[in-house]
Design an enzyme around this catalytic site. Structure first.
Site, PDB file in Angstrom:
ATOM      1  N   GLY A  84       0.840  -1.183   0.000  1.00 60.90           N
ATOM      2  CA  GLY A  84       0.000   0.000   0.000  1.00 60.90           C
ATOM      3  C   GLY A  84       0.878   1.236   0.000  1.00 60.90           C
ATOM      4  O   GLY A  84       2.094   1.157   0.160  1.00 60.90           O
TER       5      GLY A  84
ATOM      6  N   GLY B 135       2.722   3.610   1.449  1.00 63.91           N
ATOM      7  CA  GLY B 135       3.276   3.835   2.782  1.00 63.91           C
ATOM      8  C   GLY B 135       3.771   5.242   3.003  1.00 63.91           C
ATOM      9  O   GLY B 135       3.969   5.661   4.149  1.00 63.91           O
ATOM     10  N   ARG B 136       3.983   5.984   1.915  1.00 65.49           N
ATOM     11  CA  ARG B 136       4.426   7.375   2.071  1.00 65.49           C
ATOM     12  C   ARG B 136       3.879   8.257   0.938  1.00 65.49           C
ATOM     13  O   ARG B 136       4.523   9.220   0.519  1.00 65.49           O
ATOM     14  CB  ARG B 136       5.960   7.463   2.105  1.00 65.49           C
TER      15      ARG B 136
ATOM     16  N   ASP C 125       8.400   5.997   8.291  1.00 66.54           N
ATOM     17  CA  ASP C 125       8.070   7.357   8.705  1.00 66.54           C
ATOM     18  C   ASP C 125       7.217   8.103   7.683  1.00 66.54           C
ATOM     19  O   ASP C 125       6.743   9.210   7.932  1.00 66.54           O
ATOM     20  CB  ASP C 125       9.338   8.163   9.007  1.00 66.54           C
ATOM     21  N   GLY C 126       7.014   7.486   6.497  1.00 63.96           N
ATOM     22  CA  GLY C 126       6.178   8.117   5.490  1.00 63.96           C
ATOM     23  C   GLY C 126       6.814   9.300   4.792  1.00 63.96           C
ATOM     24  O   GLY C 126       6.163   9.984   4.004  1.00 63.96           O
TER      25      GLY C 126
ATOM     26  N   ARG D 261      -1.366  -1.074 -10.394  1.00 63.34           N
ATOM     27  CA  ARG D 261      -0.186  -1.924 -10.532  1.00 63.34           C
ATOM     28  C   ARG D 261      -0.609  -3.384 -10.648  1.00 63.34           C
ATOM     29  O   ARG D 261      -1.746  -3.726 -10.318  1.00 63.34           O
ATOM     30  CB  ARG D 261       0.722  -1.770  -9.302  1.00 63.34           C
TER      31      ARG D 261
ATOM     32  N   ASP E  50       4.659  -4.645  -7.497  1.00 65.11           N
ATOM     33  CA  ASP E  50       4.014  -3.385  -7.128  1.00 65.11           C
ATOM     34  C   ASP E  50       4.623  -2.214  -7.894  1.00 65.11           C
ATOM     35  O   ASP E  50       4.098  -1.099  -7.836  1.00 65.11           O
ATOM     36  CB  ASP E  50       4.107  -3.141  -5.617  1.00 65.11           C
ATOM     37  N   ASN E  51       5.705  -2.468  -8.631  1.00 65.90           N
ATOM     38  CA  ASN E  51       6.321  -1.422  -9.454  1.00 65.90           C
ATOM     39  C   ASN E  51       6.111  -1.671 -10.946  1.00 65.90           C
ATOM     40  O   ASN E  51       6.845  -1.134 -11.773  1.00 65.90           O
ATOM     41  CB  ASN E  51       7.817  -1.321  -9.160  1.00 65.90           C
TER      42      ASN E  51
END
Length: 481
Positions: A84, A86-87, A119-120, A177, A246-247
């Site tokens: 998902g 994440g940042r 930490d996003g 994706r 995912d890429n």
């Protein structure tokens, strides 16, 4: 003054595909760079710099928009993981005057429900890298996400040491994706899976909307655009570095510029990513990994292909098994274009493989070798000076001038497929270090100028054509998270 109007198109999907997520505000944002030419090409409104800064730093959300983070999964180095954004936060979608829909996403905008302990945030250096390389790819004629802006958040980001924090604004046809389909297959219902397939088709491939078997035709289409994309990467010596599922964009765009780099000395086993210790994503492996990723997509679509599982597997297998020959045909035509040839001849592949073998043997620069074939007088290298190459060159010339074709036509064609300039790794690293650590943007700006017109030789930028003295010995790239 006209304000940006964003749609919430992705939220048409079932709620499990996203989470509502506001970007996390930052204390003292400042623009580092804004892509005026991209903004103009997309027809974005003429907002003030302060208005853009508030929006692209995440400090303000437009009225009526609903920022979200997307849920997806993925195979990372072959291992399935729930992921998902994440940042990243999708601010929304912008509809251009030509009725094209583009995502506008902030990357490095803070923690989300999918951050998994992260930490996003992102570093200025990593975001400037994505800006620079994505612009290079666009100007090389390769489908890619683009970068609208990079903002200095005014905050520090802790990695192996403290860095300045950066937020990138990414423009994409979408952020769908292969991993999105894996997520739907693993965690969604059949209705969820069908909704995703329908959405992907309506957004990217509306010509398939009336297909009898939409999932099958979608798999075929994605296989085709991925073959085209990987061939383009191979054409310019680009190594993505982290081809996880995912890429892999459903839209056929290059996405995620973490540990990517361009090959200097030709070696098919070249790998730069510090985390790719086994060479899974090495230059030569990119087509094979694309096929593997497509097989994960095929699995995720199985239940939609046919109610009979055996028939579904057979249908999917036919498409996946056809990928190598599909890719090989496209790659061969690409190499013919790089060598300026017209038509197909039975001996072409042998001539091409002989050249690549010599390039590897002599550690020849990938980009400059093709320029040297077209213009021998201006290039000096052990390969071009070798007797082996002299003999090969005569065969190349015979093939190029077949049927009375003028050699000048061959050379003109080569110039359209062989860039003079690529983002040389040592130049990229120096530019990023100076920009991110000392706010010295002279080399970064000059590098941007060079890669905006990569097929035209410019004498004042000769230094950007020269590979590093020791090749890429010991050079490593990092993912930035």
């Amino acid at each position: 003054m006209e304000s940006l109007k964003l749609l919430n198109d992705y939220t048409k999907l079932p709620a499990k595909f996203f989470s509502q997520q506001m970007p996390n505000p930052v204390l003292n944002p400042k623009f580092i760079i804004f892509n005026n030419s991209l903004a103009e090409a997309m027809g974005l409104p003429m907002m003030t710099q302060d208005e853009w800064l508030e929006l692209l730093s995440g400090n303000q959300v437009l009225k009526g928009s609903m920022p979200i983070s997307q849920a997806y999964a993925g195979h990372q180095f072959g291992n399935f993981t729930m992921l998902g954004d994440g940042r990243a936060v999708l601010l929304g979608e912008f509809l251009t005057s030509s009725q094209e829909l583009f995502d506008i996403q902030l990357k490095g905008s803070g923690r989300t429900p999918y951050s998994r302990g992260g930490d996003g945030r992102a570093t200025v250096s990593a975001m400037l890298r994505e800006y620079l390389i994505s612009e290079a790819m666009h100007n090389l004629g390769i489908p890619t996400t683009r970068s609208l802006a990079v903002v200095n958040s005014g905050e520090k980001v802790q990695r192996e040491m403290e860095y300045n924090g950066g937020i990138l604004t990414r423009i994409a046809k979408s952020h769908l994706r292969v991993g999105t389909f894996e997520y739907a297959y693993q965690y969604g219902t059949m209705e969820d899976q069908k909704a995703l397939t329908s959405y992907a088709i309506s957004r990217h491939y509306p010509e398939l909307e009336n297909a009898k078997n939409q999932a099958l035709e979608l798999l075929k289409k994605i296989s085709e655009v991925q073959a085209d994309l990987i061939v383009d990467w191979m054409r310019v010596g680009f190594i993505h570095g982290v081809m996880n599922t995912d890429n892999m964009s459903i839209a056929g765009e290059t996405i995620d510029y973490g540990p990517c780099a361009f090959m200097n000395s030709y070696d098919p086993n070249t790998v730069f990513s510090s985390i790719d210790t086994q060479g899974r994503y090495a230059y030569r492996n990119q087509p094979r990994i694309a096929q593997w990723n497509l097989s994960r997509l095929a699995i995720a679509l199985l239940d939609q292909l046919h109610t009979d599982q055996n028939l579904a597997i057979e249908m999917a297998q036919d498409i996946i098994n056809s990928f190598p020959s599909q890719y090989e045909s496209k790659w061969l035509n690409m190499m013919r274009n790089k060598l300026g040839w017209e038509g197909n001849q039975s001996g072409d592949q042998n001539l091409i493989e002989d050249l690549l073998h010599m390039m590897h043997k002599y550690k020849a620069d990938y980009t400059n070798t093709f320029l040297g074939i077209a213009d021998r007088e201006n290039y000096d290298s052990p390969l071009l000076d070798s007797m082996e190459f002299q003999e090969w060159s005569m065969l190349w010339m015979s093939r190029a001038t077949m049927d009375g074709r003028d050699l000048d036509q061959t050379i003109l064609k080569m110039k359209g497929y062989n860039p003079v300039f690529i983002p040389r790794n040592h130049m990229v690293e120096t530019a990023l270090m100076r920009a991110s650590q000392s706010s010295e943007f002279g080399q970064f700006d000059e590098l941007l100028k060079v890669i905006r017109d990569p097929y035209q030789n410019k004498e004042q930028y000769t230094a950007y054509r020269i590979p590093p003295e020791n090749g890429d010995l010991g050079y490593q790239t990092f993912c930035g998270t």
